[in-house]
Design a protein around this motif. Structure first.
Motif, PDB file in Angstrom:
ATOM      1  N   TYR A 251       7.645  29.265 -34.238  1.00 39.30           N
ATOM      2  CA  TYR A 251       7.249  28.094 -35.024  1.00 39.30           C
ATOM      3  C   TYR A 251       8.425  27.165 -35.313  1.00 39.30           C
ATOM      4  CZ  TYR A 251       8.743  31.287 -38.767  1.00 39.30           C
ATOM      5  OH  TYR A 251       9.441  32.162 -39.543  1.00 39.30           O
ATOM      6  N   THR A 252       9.618  27.493 -34.824  1.00 39.94           N
ATOM      7  CA  THR A 252      10.766  26.595 -34.946  1.00 39.94           C
ATOM      8  C   THR A 252      10.839  25.693 -33.719  1.00 39.94           C
ATOM      9  OG1 THR A 252      12.271  28.152 -33.880  1.00 39.94           O
ATOM     10  CG2 THR A 252      11.999  28.343 -36.270  1.00 39.94           C
ATOM     11  N   PRO A 253      11.520  24.548 -33.804  1.00 36.97           N
ATOM     12  CA  PRO A 253      11.624  23.662 -32.631  1.00 36.97           C
ATOM     13  C   PRO A 253      12.244  24.347 -31.419  1.00 36.97           C
ATOM     14  CG  PRO A 253      12.267  22.495 -34.624  1.00 36.97           C
ATOM     15  CD  PRO A 253      12.077  23.926 -35.023  1.00 36.97           C
ATOM     16  N   VAL A 254      13.318  25.120 -31.637  1.00 35.22           N
ATOM     17  CA  VAL A 254      13.940  25.826 -30.513  1.00 35.22           C
ATOM     18  C   VAL A 254      12.989  26.879 -29.959  1.00 35.22           C
ATOM     19  CG1 VAL A 254      15.875  27.301 -29.831  1.00 35.22           C
ATOM     20  CG2 VAL A 254      16.247  25.398 -31.410  1.00 35.22           C
ATOM     21  N   GLY A 255      12.313  27.596 -30.867  1.00 33.91           N
ATOM     22  CA  GLY A 255      11.368  28.610 -30.416  1.00 33.91           C
ATOM     23  C   GLY A 255      10.229  28.024 -29.616  1.00 33.91           C
ATOM     24  N   GLN A 256       9.710  26.865 -30.002  1.00 30.71           N
ATOM     25  CA  GLN A 256       8.627  26.234 -29.259  1.00 30.71           C
ATOM     26  C   GLN A 256       9.096  25.754 -27.891  1.00 30.71           C
ATOM     27  OE1 GLN A 256       6.628  23.238 -31.527  1.00 30.71           O
ATOM     28  NE2 GLN A 256       5.816  24.696 -33.029  1.00 30.71           N
ATOM     29  N   LEU A 257      10.344  25.293 -27.821  1.00 31.55           N
ATOM     30  CA  LEU A 257      10.881  24.892 -26.522  1.00 31.55           C
ATOM     31  C   LEU A 257      10.995  26.092 -25.586  1.00 31.55           C
ATOM     32  CD1 LEU A 257      12.175  22.743 -24.695  1.00 31.55           C
ATOM     33  CD2 LEU A 257      14.375  23.289 -25.748  1.00 31.55           C
ATOM     34  N   LEU A 258      11.495  27.215 -26.107  1.00 31.80           N
ATOM     35  CA  LEU A 258      11.627  28.416 -25.286  1.00 31.80           C
ATOM     36  C   LEU A 258      10.278  29.032 -24.958  1.00 31.80           C
ATOM     37  CD1 LEU A 258      14.691  30.052 -27.081  1.00 31.80           C
ATOM     38  CD2 LEU A 258      14.678  28.941 -24.846  1.00 31.80           C
ATOM     39  N   ALA A 259       9.269  28.764 -25.797  1.00 30.82           N
ATOM     40  CA  ALA A 259       7.947  29.341 -25.564  1.00 30.82           C
ATOM     41  C   ALA A 259       7.304  28.815 -24.291  1.00 30.82           C
ATOM     42  CB  ALA A 259       7.041  29.059 -26.761  1.00 30.82           C
ATOM     43  N   ASP A 260       7.789  27.740 -23.740  1.00 33.79           N
ATOM     44  CA  ASP A 260       7.271  27.246 -22.468  1.00 33.79           C
ATOM     45  C   ASP A 260       7.704  28.139 -21.305  1.00 33.79           C
ATOM     46  OD1 ASP A 260       5.931  25.094 -23.558  1.00 33.79           O
ATOM     47  OD2 ASP A 260       7.713  23.803 -23.501  1.00 33.79           O
ATOM     48  N   PHE A 261       8.694  29.016 -21.558  1.00 37.95           N
ATOM     49  CA  PHE A 261       9.201  29.926 -20.525  1.00 37.95           C
ATOM     50  C   PHE A 261       9.226  31.348 -21.097  1.00 37.95           C
ATOM     51  CE2 PHE A 261      11.280  25.791 -20.459  1.00 37.95           C
ATOM     52  CZ  PHE A 261      10.900  25.301 -19.218  1.00 37.95           C
ATOM     53  N   PRO A 262       8.060  31.933 -21.331  1.00 35.05           N
ATOM     54  CA  PRO A 262       8.009  33.210 -22.052  1.00 35.05           C
ATOM     55  C   PRO A 262       8.692  34.360 -21.326  1.00 35.05           C
ATOM     56  CG  PRO A 262       5.860  32.652 -21.142  1.00 35.05           C
ATOM     57  CD  PRO A 262       6.718  31.451 -20.948  1.00 35.05           C
ATOM     58  N   LEU A 263       8.566  34.439 -19.996  1.00 32.42           N
ATOM     59  CA  LEU A 263       9.216  35.521 -19.266  1.00 32.42           C
ATOM     60  C   LEU A 263      10.729  35.442 -19.402  1.00 32.42           C
ATOM     61  CD1 LEU A 263       7.057  35.704 -16.011  1.00 32.42           C
ATOM     62  CD2 LEU A 263       7.266  37.457 -17.775  1.00 32.42           C
ATOM     63  N   PHE A 264      11.260  34.242 -19.291  1.00 33.93           N
ATOM     64  CA  PHE A 264      12.707  34.073 -19.475  1.00 33.93           C
ATOM     65  C   PHE A 264      13.098  34.379 -20.915  1.00 33.93           C
ATOM     66  CE2 PHE A 264      16.190  31.360 -20.913  1.00 33.93           C
ATOM     67  CZ  PHE A 264      17.202  31.766 -20.041  1.00 33.93           C
TER      68      PHE A 264
END
Length: 672
Positions: A251-264
């Motif tokens: 739910y953080t901005p960085v977390g949402q950005l990384l959530a587009d690449f869940p496997l990574f």
């Protein structure tokens, strides 16, 4: 007729088959969610299929079972929960289905007339753009009209990788403990969750900020000095930063950005840990200078470091392609076991074999990282404190990035201490070099003084030899009067030379006195067939000007022997001038009206016996030594007047004084 209608209503084939939804008697009514939530395992039906089974195929299966509380799921299967839900209120309602940490969760919404309504997706391995709720990967929002009845066909499973799994392990196990929440209860849960996670978010933000600060700091240092020590330290800090960012909540901005690449986002954690450990090994070698002190250990640590980096790339890539939970668990615990074991071995070895003050920093940093890292890893692996919150700040600070930050801070202090030690060594080296230069300079100065003394020692016998020849000449000639007068002047000159034999400098007045005595002797020797004049500028303070002894005499001697002796002129003249050109510049001139340098050279080449000008050679060497060792400078210029249509030669000696650059223990060849 009614009986047939009921039969067709209940058992009308779905796409030509039997009705797959026979359990409408277990319908979940929204008005009965008195607690605001209910767990679907208590009333839903379960169907287990292969991961590749489509929902249409599952919907055609008429059989299903009640999930057993002790059911152990497997990552090799997909699990389907069937639940009828009815909005028996007068308002449109949005309820939320909590899916937990399932990698993929999909809810298919189907109406009683078998009409497909919608499908909703979420999951920790589902890209964010496919989430039904873009702010959370664990909730599926289900919106229902007033009086609407829906069948929820919910699938939970592991996310398949690009490549098939290698270990075929049952991990990670899908969870069928799904929770159905009313809108109000869901809002309260989110509020409590955010409040509970707010301290952790703050602490994690501080940790990330500290890591990013150190990263920027070490990058600037590396750009300034370009040393491998700072490069490896920067890579280690970078690994800590990336690891901390990957652990950021969705739910953080960085977390949402990384959530587009869940496997990574999920599998890069171990990649970063291994790569950071490799950079740490290389940094340790440079920090403690093991290449010089312990080359064998340095080679081994470098080998382990490079091996860790290679393994990180290999294992990270393999995990991202297979998403193999069994392989992940092996890599997770192997990483921790290797780290702890190697760290203990390295710390013990450093304590025993590297007695450096920097070793204390390394031990302290490793102890902090190991303690916090082991506790955080055991908790993440649910071996300790499962579903348990620790009191106070301990619960929020129990995370590996904090241990990394503390270790990096300790290593920064170690770098500062090392820079101070290197600076001290550099200063000591520079001081030793300065002392060596001073000793070398003193030695060279002493050597120059010895050479100067040797040259003066050569000068004195040369002059004495010429003078004794003159006395012998008068005696053989029978000219007792001139011999007596010459001998008297010679004794005075000899006494003056002996007084100056051990002196490095003489006053200009003493030099001119000796020069007058020498000219008197030479005039007597040549039957006074030449006249001489000594002109001294009245502005020159003869007693204040200090010059090297016997500076002018060799040039005067050369003018007499090579210029005037061979001249056929009746009026042979010699001028010695001392002029003050400026406050820091004195000029000496020895001028004769003899045959000139060119004619003297031609005459010398025709003579079978040549008189070697030993005095001039010695004088030139003395001037070169003087200019090399002292700030005051002498410059000699020879001018042949025959080139201007005249006869004679001028020797011009420029003496540039120095008032401020006198070397230590060197004579001051300037005005006193």
């Amino acid at each position: 007729m009614v009986r047939w209608l009921l039969f067709f209503a209940l058992f009308l084939p779905f796409h030509g088959r039997a009705n797959p939804f026979p359990h409408q008697s277990d319908t979940l009514y929204l008005s009965r969610l008195t607690r605001g939530y209910t767990y679907l395992r208590d009333q839903a039906y379960l169907t287990v299929t292969d991961p590749g089974t489509a929902w249409q195929d599952v919907s055609r299966k008429p059989t299903s079972i009640r999930p057993h509380p002790s059911l152990l799921t497997s990552a090799r299967s997909a699990y389907w929960l069937r639940q009828w839900v009815k909005n028996d209120t007068d308002l449109s309602q949005t309820t939320y289905l909590f899916t937990g940490n399932n990698q993929t969760a999909t809810a298919y919404l189907i109406e009683p007339d078998n009409r497909f309504v919608d499908s909703l997706q979420c999951g920790t391995m589902m890209p964010r753009q496919r989430w039904a709720n873009l702010s959370d990967d664990q909730y599926l929002p289900v919106t229902m009209r007033a009086g609407q009845t829906l069948l929820l066909l919910i699938r939970v499973a592991r996310q398949p990788g690009t490549l098939p799994a290698l270990t075929h392990a049952d991990l990670p196990r899908p969870s069928i403990h799904l929770r159905f929440e009313a809108e109000l209860y869901h809002a309260q849960q989110l509020t409590r969750q955010y409040q509970r996670n707010l301290p952790e978010l703050q602490y994690r933000s501080w940790v990330q900020g500290g890591l990013l600060f150190f990263l920027l700091f070490v990058v600037l240092i590396y750009m300034q000095y370009r040393q491998s020590l700072y490069g490896y330290y920067g890579l280690y800090v970078l690994a800590g930063c990336v690891y901390s960012l990957l652990k950021t909540r969705t739910y953080t901005p960085v977390g949402q950005l990384l959530a587009d690449f869940p496997l990574f986002r999920f599998h890069a954690l171990e990649l970063v840990v291994w790569a950071g450990w490799g950079a740490y090994m290389l940094f340790l070698v440079e920090l403690l200078n093991l290449t010089v002190t312990h080359p064998v250990a340095a080679r081994r640590l470098r080998k382990w470091g490079r091996l860790a980096v290679v393994y990180s790339l290999f294992s990270g890539t393999l995990l991202m392609l297979t998403n193999d939970g069994g392989l992940y668990q092996v890599n997770f615990w192997l990483c921790r076991i290797v780290f702890v074991s190697v760290h203990v071995i390295v710390l013990v070895w450093l304590h025993r074999h590297v007695p450096s003050v920097l070793t204390r920093y390394v031990v302290l940093g490793n102890v902090l990282l190991t303690v916090i890292g082991v506790l955080a890893s055991l908790r993440a692996g649910e071996l300790i404190l499962k579903n348990t919150s620790l009191p106070g700040l301990v619960d929020n600070l129990l995370m590996l990035p904090l241990g990394v930050l503390l270790e990096i801070i300790v290593f920064a202090l170690a770098l500062a201490h090392r820079i101070r030690l290197v600076d001290r060594e550099r200063q000591a080296s520079q001081q030793a070099y300065v002392e060596e230069i001073e000793q070398r300079t003193a030695y060279e100065k002493r050597l120059a003084e010895v050479e100067m003394l040797a040259l003066r020692s050569q000068m004195n016998p040369h002059f004495l030899f010429n003078s004794l020849n003159t006395i012998e000449y008068f005696v053989l000639k029978g000219d007792e009067a001139n011999a007596t007068r010459y001998l008297s002047s010679f004794s005075r000159l000899l006494r003056l030379i002996l007084n100056h034999s051990n002196e490095e400098t003489v006053r200009l007045s003493e030099e001119l006195t000796g020069l007058k005595l020498y000219l008197e002797l030479e005039s007597s020797r040549f039957d006074e067939n030449f006249r001489y004049t000594i002109e001294v500028d009245s502005a020159v303070a003869q007693d204040d000007v200090i010059i090297p002894p016997l500076l002018l005499q060799p040039f005067v001697e050369n003018a007499i022997w090579h210029g005037l002796q061979h001249s056929l002129r009746a009026d042979k003249r010699l001028w010695v001038r001392v002029m003050l050109v400026s406050e820091a510049l004195i000029q000496f001139e020895i001028e004769d009206n003899g045959i000139g340098r060119e004619a003297a050279g031609q005459l010398k080449s025709r003579l079978s016996t040549r008189r070697t000008s030993l005095g001039m050679n010695i004088t030139q060497q003395r001037i070169d030594l003087f200019n090399r060792n002292y700030p005051a400078q002498l410059h000699v210029q020879l001018i042949d007047l025959s080139q201007n249509g005249q006869l004679g030669t001028i020797v011009r000696i420029t003496y540039r004084l120095s008032y401020t650059q006198t070397p230590v223990n060197a004579p001051n060849y300037s005005r006193l």
